[in-house]
Design a protein around this motif. Structure first.
Motif, short mmCIF file in Angstrom:
data_model
loop_
_atom_site.label_atom_id
_atom_site.label_comp_id
_atom_site.label_asym_id
_atom_site.label_seq_id
_atom_site.Cartn_x
_atom_site.Cartn_y
_atom_site.Cartn_z
N GLN A 5 0.84 -1.19 0.00
CA GLN A 5 0.00 0.00 0.00
C GLN A 5 0.88 1.24 0.00
O GLN A 5 1.88 1.33 0.69
CB GLN A 5 -0.89 -0.01 1.24
N GLY A 6 0.50 2.20 -0.82
CA GLY A 6 1.25 3.45 -0.89
C GLY A 6 2.32 3.48 -1.97
O GLY A 6 2.88 4.52 -2.23
N ILE A 7 2.61 2.33 -2.58
CA ILE A 7 3.58 2.32 -3.67
C ILE A 7 2.88 2.86 -4.91
O ILE A 7 1.82 2.38 -5.30
CB ILE A 7 4.12 0.89 -3.95
N ARG A 8 3.47 3.85 -5.50
CA ARG A 8 2.87 4.50 -6.67
C ARG A 8 3.33 3.82 -7.96
O ARG A 8 4.51 3.61 -8.17
CB ARG A 8 3.26 5.96 -6.67
N ILE A 9 2.37 3.50 -8.82
CA ILE A 9 2.67 2.96 -10.14
C ILE A 9 2.52 4.10 -11.14
O ILE A 9 1.53 4.81 -11.13
CB ILE A 9 1.72 1.81 -10.50
N SER A 10 3.52 4.25 -11.98
CA SER A 10 3.46 5.26 -13.03
C SER A 10 3.54 4.57 -14.38
O SER A 10 3.99 3.44 -14.49
CB SER A 10 4.60 6.27 -12.87
N GLU A 71 5.64 1.23 -14.19
CA GLU A 71 6.78 1.15 -13.29
C GLU A 71 6.38 1.46 -11.85
O GLU A 71 5.43 2.21 -11.62
CB GLU A 71 7.86 2.16 -13.70
N ALA A 72 7.14 0.90 -10.93
CA ALA A 72 7.04 1.25 -9.51
C ALA A 72 8.46 1.33 -8.99
O ALA A 72 9.28 0.44 -9.26
CB ALA A 72 6.23 0.22 -8.73
N LEU A 73 8.76 2.39 -8.28
CA LEU A 73 10.10 2.60 -7.71
C LEU A 73 11.18 2.44 -8.78
O LEU A 73 12.20 1.79 -8.58
CB LEU A 73 10.34 1.63 -6.55
N SER A 74 10.92 2.99 -9.97
CA SER A 74 11.85 3.00 -11.11
C SER A 74 12.14 1.63 -11.68
O SER A 74 13.13 1.44 -12.38
CB SER A 74 13.17 3.69 -10.73
N LYS A 75 11.29 0.64 -11.43
CA LYS A 75 11.46 -0.70 -12.00
C LYS A 75 10.23 -1.04 -12.84
O LYS A 75 9.10 -0.84 -12.40
CB LYS A 75 11.65 -1.74 -10.91
N ALA A 76 10.47 -1.55 -14.04
CA ALA A 76 9.36 -1.91 -14.93
C ALA A 76 8.61 -3.11 -14.38
O ALA A 76 9.21 -4.11 -13.99
CB ALA A 76 9.89 -2.20 -16.32
N LEU A 77 7.29 -3.00 -14.35
CA LEU A 77 6.42 -4.08 -13.90
C LEU A 77 5.76 -4.81 -15.06
O LEU A 77 5.41 -5.97 -14.95
CB LEU A 77 5.33 -3.54 -12.98
#
Length: 116
Positions: A5-10, A71-77
């Motif tokens: 929770q709270g992790i932002r996906i861009s 991405e989340a925390l600069s890592k591609a999902l």
């Protein structure tokens, strides 16, 4: 697994610099999704043909082709590839697109993921 929770996906648009990452992410995701239902020989043949950096670079350069990278925390999902396409009559809108590829791991992993 779920994102904490709270992790932002861009979501961002990919370019040729992303070709290696897109190739590896596609390869890994395809294998995780389909290996259990295919022979090792069939998987190897498809992956050697489909997941090549030069092919992804060509796809990135095709007119109208757009790769959207989540991405989340600069890592591609995961990623999606879109391209312009004529729409069937039931689809109304000024700029229809066709979803060509959608690669997302069967279970989220990476930054911000956790077992529940």
């Amino acid at each position: 697994m779920a994102l904490k929770q709270g992790i932002r996906i861009s979501v961002r648009v990919g370019d040729a610099v992303d070709a290696g990452m897109l190739t590896e992410l596609g390869r890994r995701t395809f294998h995780e999704t389909f290996a259990a239902d295919n022979t090792p020989e069939d998987m190897a043949a498809h992956m050697q043909a489909a997941f090549v950096v030069e092919r992804v670079v060509d796809e990135l350069r095709q007119p109208g082709s757009v790769f959207l990278i989540a991405e989340a925390l600069s890592k591609a999902l995961g990623y999606a590839r879109l391209e312009p396409a004529p729409a069937p009559e039931c689809v109304r809108g000024p700029s229809p697109v066709r979803l060509i590829k959608l690669y997302s791991p069967p279970t989220p992993s990476g930054p911000g993921s956790e077992r529940r």
